[in-house]
Motif scaffolding. Structure first.
Motif, short mmCIF file in Angstrom:
data_model
loop_
_atom_site.label_atom_id
_atom_site.label_comp_id
_atom_site.label_asym_id
_atom_site.label_seq_id
_atom_site.Cartn_x
_atom_site.Cartn_y
_atom_site.Cartn_z
N THR A 27 -2.32 -6.63 2.97
CA THR A 27 -3.31 -6.25 3.98
C THR A 27 -4.05 -7.46 4.53
N THR B 244 3.42 0.13 -5.85
CA THR B 244 2.25 0.29 -4.99
C THR B 244 1.02 -0.32 -5.65
N LEU C 199 -3.05 -2.57 -4.80
CA LEU C 199 -3.88 -3.38 -3.94
C LEU C 199 -3.25 -4.76 -3.74
N THR C 200 -3.59 -5.40 -2.64
CA THR C 200 -2.90 -6.62 -2.24
C THR C 200 -3.03 -7.73 -3.28
N PRO D 171 0.84 -1.20 0.00
CA PRO D 171 0.00 0.00 0.00
C PRO D 171 0.87 1.25 0.00
#
Length: 313
Positions: A161, A140, A142-143, A114
């Protein structure tokens, strides 16, 4: 050197790899994850690296790298070859007096996660390693797509996350992040004690600022703290929690933010916690590593320092 056919039997006579330059190029590609990065490490052009890898693949009779949209992924044959040649090549470079140059050319560590956590916590923690010569390439997102990139070989480490499913990826808990319901003082004064008396209905007149239309963090807060479903549209969406923070500080409305991201604003009074439950929502972040032992020793250094730093986050 003999290679096994796909049916498990040995192929014909092994074809020797007689050019050390081809093996050095191969090892640089294997460690860096792309032809372009390897070219930079070796001081060669990208077409030269491509030509040398193709020559090595012809000599070995095996495909060494799967070409991906971004970078390459080593095949099992490449992993086997790297395990055989890495030690001798590194030792040869040291004997030849090129140890310092080899360290200077160590492949970058590809770290992703993130954007907010990387910028606020991870990069400051890793600054000492960068000062010592470790090179970082930071991505960077989203997971889920980042974990896909990790499996494909585009990243060495991912801050996720959530814990990845299955056992293919090694994941260790990194840090817990607490979520806080916040607004600027102008809104906090208007809401006042109404939130304690009326519950979340007191926030209906206050604009909601979030980073996505589906309100993932705010919905989780509502469910965990208020035991209710959040069903209102956002007034402002910003796909970066730092932008959400800036908008809320400026008085655009309220939001739910990780405490680490807004701690300074809470201390200074630029933001006010609207509600402080005894059991706030907490999310655990994980540090996830590519399968297998890393060829680049700097990956281990970055991993270990992040885990150590995470204890204080």
């Amino acid at each position: 050197m003999r290679h096994r056919d796909s049916d498990g039997g040995e192929g014909g006579a092994a074809q020797p790899v007689g050019d050390l330059n081809l093996l050095r190029t191969f090892l640089a590609v294997h460690r860096s994850g792309s032809f372009t990065a390897a070219a930079g490490l070796l001081g060669l052009s990208q077409p030269t690296v491509t030509t040398q890898i193709r020559a090595l693949e012809r000599q070995t009779g095996r495909e060494l790298f799967e070409r991906l949209p971004r970078g390459v992924a080593p095949t099992p044959v490449a992993h086997e070859l790297a395990a055989r040649v890495a030690g001798p090549l590194d030792a040869l470079a040291a004997v030849a007096g090129h140890g310092a140059a080899l360290r200077e050319r160590t492949a970058p560590v590809h770290l992703a996660g993130p954007a907010e956590l990387l910028c606020a916590r991870a990069l400051p923690a890793l600054a000492p390693l960068v000062a010592e010569g470790v090179r970082l390439r930071v991505g960077t997102g989203l997971t889920e797509p980042l974990l896909d990139g990790l499996r494909a070989g585009r990243h060495d480490l991912v801050i996720a996350t959530y814990r990845p499913r299955g056992r293919a990826l090694a994941a260790v808990p990194l840090a817990d992040e607490e979520f806080v319901l916040v607004a600027a003082p102008v809104w906090a004064e208007r809401v006042g004690e109404r939130l304690a008396l009326e519950g979340p209905a007191a926030l209906h007149p206050v604009p909601l600022v979030t980073y996505a239309e589906d309100l993932p963090i705010a919905r989780r807060y509502w469910r965990h703290v208020f035991g209710a479903r959040l069903s209102r549209p956002a007034a402002v969406t910003v796909p970066d929690l730092r932008g959400v923070l800036a908008a809320v500080v400026a008085g655009a409305g309220f939001s739910v933010l990780p405490r680490y991201l807004c701690q300074a604003e809470l201390v200074s009074g630029a933001l006010v916690p609207l509600h402080e439950p005894e059991d706030p929502p907490i999310n655990t972040g994980y540090l996830v590593q590519r399968p297998g032992r890393p060829d680049n020793p700097d990956v281990t250094r970055v991993r270990d320092l992040l885990i150590e730093a995470g204890r204080t986050w």
